[in-house]
Design an enzyme around this catalytic site. Structure first.
Site, PDB file in Angstrom:
ATOM      1  N   ARG A  93       0.840  -1.219   0.000  1.00 42.96           N
ATOM      2  CA  ARG A  93       0.000   0.000   0.000  1.00 42.96           C
ATOM      3  C   ARG A  93       0.868   1.259   0.000  1.00 42.96           C
ATOM      4  NH1 ARG A  93      -0.608   4.754   2.468  1.00 42.96           N
ATOM      5  NH2 ARG A  93      -0.270   3.780   4.494  1.00 42.96           N
ATOM      6  N   ASP A  94       1.465   1.590   1.129  1.00 39.43           N
ATOM      7  CA  ASP A  94       2.250   2.833   1.196  1.00 39.43           C
ATOM      8  C   ASP A  94       3.411   2.749   0.209  1.00 39.43           C
ATOM      9  OD1 ASP A  94       3.094   5.327   2.055  1.00 39.43           O
ATOM     10  OD2 ASP A  94       3.123   4.810   4.183  1.00 39.43           O
TER      11      ASP A  94
ATOM     12  N   HIS B  28       5.218   4.829  12.508  1.00 37.56           N
ATOM     13  CA  HIS B  28       5.129   4.741  11.047  1.00 37.56           C
ATOM     14  C   HIS B  28       6.058   5.820  10.491  1.00 37.56           C
ATOM     15  CE1 HIS B  28       2.679   4.214   7.233  1.00 37.56           C
ATOM     16  NE2 HIS B  28       3.216   5.393   7.018  1.00 37.56           N
TER      17      HIS B  28
ATOM     18  N   HIS C 116       8.712   7.395   7.876  1.00 34.07           N
ATOM     19  CA  HIS C 116       9.345   7.428   6.549  1.00 34.07           C
ATOM     20  C   HIS C 116      10.813   7.805   6.749  1.00 34.07           C
ATOM     21  CE1 HIS C 116       5.800   6.912   3.844  1.00 34.07           C
ATOM     22  NE2 HIS C 116       5.200   7.103   4.998  1.00 34.07           N
TER      23      HIS C 116
ATOM     24  N   CYS D  44       4.127   9.152   0.117  1.00 36.39           N
ATOM     25  CA  CYS D  44       2.771   9.653  -0.146  1.00 36.39           C
ATOM     26  C   CYS D  44       2.833  10.699  -1.249  1.00 36.39           C
ATOM     27  CB  CYS D  44       2.176  10.255   1.122  1.00 36.39           C
ATOM     28  SG  CYS D  44       0.552  10.985   0.830  1.00 36.39           S
TER      29      CYS D  44
ATOM     30  N   ASN E 101       8.690   4.387   3.392  1.00 35.20           N
ATOM     31  CA  ASN E 101       8.759   3.949   4.792  1.00 35.20           C
ATOM     32  C   ASN E 101      10.148   3.389   5.065  1.00 35.20           C
ATOM     33  OD1 ASN E 101       5.689   3.002   3.976  1.00 35.20           O
ATOM     34  ND2 ASN E 101       5.836   3.829   6.022  1.00 35.20           N
TER      35      ASN E 101
HETATM   36  P1  HMG Z   1     -13.129  14.493  -2.427  1.00 35.88           P
HETATM   37  O1  HMG Z   1     -12.910  15.029  -3.798  1.00 35.88           O
HETATM   38  O2  HMG Z   1     -13.177  15.468  -1.319  1.00 35.88           O
HETATM   39  O3  HMG Z   1     -14.394  13.548  -2.287  1.00 35.88           O
HETATM   40  O4  HMG Z   1     -11.991  13.414  -2.146  1.00 35.88           O
HETATM   41  P2  HMG Z   1     -15.835  13.599  -2.877  1.00 35.88           P
HETATM   42  O5  HMG Z   1     -16.688  12.887  -1.883  1.00 35.88           O
HETATM   43  O6  HMG Z   1     -16.189  15.002  -3.286  1.00 35.88           O
HETATM   44  O7  HMG Z   1     -15.719  12.685  -4.204  1.00 35.88           O
HETATM   45  C1  HMG Z   1     -14.945  13.054  -5.334  1.00 35.88           C
HETATM   46  C2  HMG Z   1     -14.822  11.841  -6.233  1.00 35.88           C
HETATM   47  O8  HMG Z   1     -14.107  10.809  -5.555  1.00 35.88           O
HETATM   48  C3  HMG Z   1     -16.173  11.237  -6.620  1.00 35.88           C
HETATM   49  O9  HMG Z   1     -15.995  10.617  -7.893  1.00 35.88           O
HETATM   50  C4  HMG Z   1     -16.352  10.154  -5.583  1.00 35.88           C
HETATM   51  O10 HMG Z   1     -17.220   9.123  -6.013  1.00 35.88           O
HETATM   52  C5  HMG Z   1     -14.941   9.635  -5.463  1.00 35.88           C
HETATM   53  P3  HMG Z   1     -16.396  11.384  -9.270  1.00 35.88           P
HETATM   54  O11 HMG Z   1     -17.841  11.734  -9.089  1.00 35.88           O
HETATM   55  O12 HMG Z   1     -15.499  12.600  -9.340  1.00 35.88           O
HETATM   56  O13 HMG Z   1     -16.102  10.365 -10.319  1.00 35.88           O
HETATM   57  N1  HMG Z   1     -14.704   9.012  -4.169  1.00 35.88           N
HETATM   58  C6  HMG Z   1     -14.184   7.780  -4.035  1.00 35.88           C
HETATM   59  N2  HMG Z   1     -13.788   6.864  -4.951  1.00 35.88           N
HETATM   60  C7  HMG Z   1     -13.298   5.694  -4.468  1.00 35.88           C
HETATM   61  N3  HMG Z   1     -13.174   5.435  -3.163  1.00 35.88           N
HETATM   62  C8  HMG Z   1     -13.566   6.320  -2.231  1.00 35.88           C
HETATM   63  C9  HMG Z   1     -14.073   7.543  -2.660  1.00 35.88           C
HETATM   64  N4  HMG Z   1     -14.556   8.640  -2.018  1.00 35.88           N
HETATM   65  C10 HMG Z   1     -14.930   9.519  -2.938  1.00 35.88           C
HETATM   66  N5  HMG Z   1     -13.420   6.033  -0.945  1.00 35.88           N
HETATM   67  C11 HMG Z   1     -11.018  11.574  -1.008  1.00 35.88           C
HETATM   68  C12 HMG Z   1     -11.835  12.846  -0.882  1.00 35.88           C
HETATM   69  C13 HMG Z   1     -10.592  11.175   0.381  1.00 35.88           C
HETATM   70  C14 HMG Z   1     -11.862  10.488  -1.624  1.00 35.88           C
HETATM   71  C15 HMG Z   1      -9.792  11.838  -1.915  1.00 35.88           C
HETATM   72  O14 HMG Z   1      -9.150  13.014  -1.486  1.00 35.88           O
HETATM   73  C16 HMG Z   1      -8.822  10.705  -1.905  1.00 35.88           C
HETATM   74  O15 HMG Z   1      -9.125   9.591  -2.326  1.00 35.88           O
HETATM   75  N6  HMG Z   1      -7.572  10.956  -1.470  1.00 35.88           N
HETATM   76  C17 HMG Z   1      -6.533   9.944  -1.473  1.00 35.88           C
HETATM   77  C18 HMG Z   1      -5.768  10.049  -0.229  1.00 35.88           C
HETATM   78  C19 HMG Z   1      -4.724   8.982  -0.164  1.00 35.88           C
HETATM   79  O16 HMG Z   1      -4.981   7.825  -0.455  1.00 35.88           O
HETATM   80  N7  HMG Z   1      -3.496   9.394   0.212  1.00 35.88           N
HETATM   81  C20 HMG Z   1      -2.421   8.467   0.403  1.00 35.88           C
HETATM   82  C21 HMG Z   1      -2.632   7.612   1.600  1.00 35.88           C
HETATM   83  S1  HMG Z   1      -2.423   8.467   3.143  1.00 35.88           S
HETATM   84  C22 HMG Z   1      -0.743   8.229   3.504  1.00 35.88           C
HETATM   85  O17 HMG Z   1      -0.011   7.761   2.672  1.00 35.88           O
HETATM   86  C23 HMG Z   1      -0.257   8.553   4.883  1.00 35.88           C
HETATM   87  C24 HMG Z   1      -0.063   7.304   5.729  1.00 35.88           C
HETATM   88  O18 HMG Z   1       0.825   6.395   5.115  1.00 35.88           O
HETATM   89  C25 HMG Z   1       0.483   7.678   7.099  1.00 35.88           C
HETATM   90  C26 HMG Z   1       1.708   8.591   7.046  1.00 35.88           C
HETATM   91  O19 HMG Z   1       2.687   8.273   6.337  1.00 35.88           O
HETATM   92  O20 HMG Z   1       1.672   9.603   7.757  1.00 35.88           O
HETATM   93  C27 HMG Z   1      -1.391   6.583   5.963  1.00 35.88           C
HETATM   94 MG    MG Z   2       2.988   6.583   5.170  1.00 33.72          MG
END
Ligand code: HMG
Ligand code: MG
Length: 304
Positions: free
Chosen positions: A13-14, A205, A207, A238, A247
Site C-alpha cells: 500500500r504505502d 510509522h 518514513h 505519499c 517507509n
Molecule cells: P473528495 O474530492 O473530497 O471527495 O476526495 P468527494 O466525496 O467530493 O468525491 C470526489 C470523487 O471521488 C467522486 O468521484 C467520488 O465518487 C470519489 P467522481 O464523481 O469525481 O467520479 N470518491 C471515491 N472513490 C473511491 N473510493 C472512495 C471515494 N470517495 C470519494 N473512498 C477523497 C476525498 C478522500 C476520496 C480523496 O481526497 C482521496 O481519495 N484521497 C486519497 C488520499 C490517499 O490515499 N493518500 C495516500 C494515503 S495516506 C498516507 O499515505 C499517509 C499514511 O501512510 C500515514 C503517514 O505516512 O503519515 C497513511
Molecule cells: Mg505513510
C-alpha cells in the site's frame, strides 16, 4: 527492549502507492503472498480511495479478494470515508484503517478536507465497523512535521490520537509522513501521546527521507512502543507529501532487531528475494541499505 516487536508491512500500500511504474493486480497479490511466506503476517494490501487521486491503488478490491485464501494473516486496507468502507467490506475487509493528519495543510492536500471534517467522515465508518465486528486502525500523519505547515506540536498529535482512540480505533499509528523527525523529537511526541493512551496500542510509522527512521524507531522502543510499520525495500511514500521517500525498509528493521536479540520470526532470505522481485518489476534496485549490502555480499560469494 527484548519484548516481541510486531511489524505491520506497508509495501503493497504505502510502498506501491507512490511508484510511477504500474504494477498488475497479479503481481500485487504475489507480493502480498510472498511477504506472508517470509513471516510478515500483518500486511496493508491496498486502499479504497479515489482512483483519480491514487491510481496505483485502483483494483484494491481484487487484491484483497485475491489474498483472502492466505491463512494466518491479517490484511489491512485504507478507507477515507463510508464509500471506501462499503467497497472494502464488499471485498471482505476485516480490518480497515482511517487516516487523519495532525496538520490542516496536509489534511487538505491529502483528503481534501479539514481535520475536523475528516473526523466527521470517520464517525459513521467507526460506528458501522463496530456493528460489523471490523477492527479499525487509526493513522495520525505529520506527527514530526508537515510539508505545508512546518513544525507540529506534540499536543496536537496527542489530541488527535485521543480523538481516534475514543472513536474506537484499536491502535494509533503515528506517521512521520515526510521523514523529518530526529530521535529526541520522536521521543517527545511518543511521550505526549503515551501520557494519554496505552503505549502498547501505539505504532511507529516512520518514513526515511532524512535517514533517521531507524534511530527514531530505537528511540520509540525505549519509550515502550512495540509496533513498527515498515515497507519491504523501503518502497514508496505519499504523493501528497512532496519530497518524501518511502517507509523505513522492513529488512533494515529486521536486521536491527535481530542484531539486538529481538526475534522477529521473519525469514531474511525470503524477504530479500521478495524485495528484489518487486524492485525488478519497478525497474530499479531496492533503496534499502540492508538489501543492497546483502545483494552485494551474494554477488561476492557467487564470484569467489
Ligand atoms: P473528495 O474530492 O473530497 O471527495 O476526495 P468527494 O466525496 O467530493 O468525491 C470526489 C470523487 O471521488 C467522486 O468521484 C467520488 O465518487 C470519489 P467522481 O464523481 O469525481 O467520479 N470518491 C471515491 N472513490 C473511491 N473510493 C472512495 C471515494 N470517495 C470519494 N473512498 C477523497 C476525498 C478522500 C476520496 C480523496 O481526497 C482521496 O481519495 N484521497 C486519497 C488520499 C490517499 O490515499 N493518500 C495516500 C494515503 S495516506 C498516507 O499515505 C499517509 C499514511 O501512510 C500515514 C503517514 O505516512 O503519515 C497513511
Ligand atoms: Mg505513510
Amino acid at each position: 527492549m527484548s519484548d516481541q516487536i510486531h511489524i505491520v508491512e506497508m509495501g503493497p500500500r504505502d510502498g506501491l502507492q507512490n511508484e510511477k511504474t504500474p504494477v498488475s493486480v497479479e503481481a500485487r497479490i504475489a507480493f502480498v503472498e510472498a511477504l506472508v511466506a517470509a513471516g510478515l503476517n500483518t500486511v496493508e494490501v491496498g486502499a479504497f480511495v479515489s482512483p483519480k487521486a491514487i491510481p496505483q491503488m485502483a483494483s484494491s478490491e481484487q487484491v484483497l479478494r485475491g489474498v483472502s485464501h492466505v491463512k494466518d494473516a491479517e490484511f489491512h486496507v485504507l478507507v477515507p470515508n463510508e464509500k471506501g468502507y462499503d467497497a472494502a467490506r464488499a471485498a471482505g475487509a476485516k480490518v480497515v484503517s482511517v487516516f487523519a493528519a495532525a496538520s490542516e495543510g496536509f489534511s487538505r492536500a491529502n483528503i481534501n478536507c479539514s481535520i475536523a471534517e475528516s473526523i466527521e467522515r470517520f464517525k459513521p465508518v467507526l460506528a458501522r465497523a463496530k456493528a460489523d465486528g471490523v477492527k479499525v486502525r487509526g493513522y495520525v500523519s505529520c506527527v514530526l512535521g508537515c510539508p505545508f505547515d512546518g513544525e507540529i506540536k506534540p499536543k496536537a498529535v496527542a489530541d488527535l490520537a485521543v480523538t481516534l482512540w475514543d472513536l474506537g480505533c484499536y491502535e494509533i499509528s503515528l506517521g512521520d509522513t515526510i521523514g523529518v523527525g530526529t530521535p529526541v523529537k520522536a521521543k517527545e511526541v511518543l511521550r505526549a501521546v503515551g501520557a494519554e493512551l496505552p503505549v502498547g496500542n501505539l505504532a511507529m510509522h516512520f518514513h526515511d527521507t532524512y535517514g533517521q527512521a531507524l534511530a527514531n524507531l530505537y528511540a520509540g522502543m525505549e519509550e515502550g512502543v512495540r509496533v513498527i510499520d515498515s515497507a519491504a525495500g523501503g518502497l514508496g511514500g505519499c504523493p501528497y507529501a512532496p519530497g518524501a521517500t518511502g517507509n523505513v525498509a522492513t529488512e533494515d528493521v529486521v536486521y536491527m532487531l535481530e542484531g539486538m536479540g529481538v526475534k522477529t520470526g521473519i525469514d531474511m532470505d525470503r524477504l530479500l528475494a521478495t524485495t528484489n522481485e518487486v524492485a525488478g518489476l519497478l525497474g530499479r534496485p531496492p533503496v534499502s541499505r540492508v538489501a543492497s549490502a546483502l545483494n552485494a555480499k551474494r554477488k561476492r560469494l557467487v564470484k569467489s
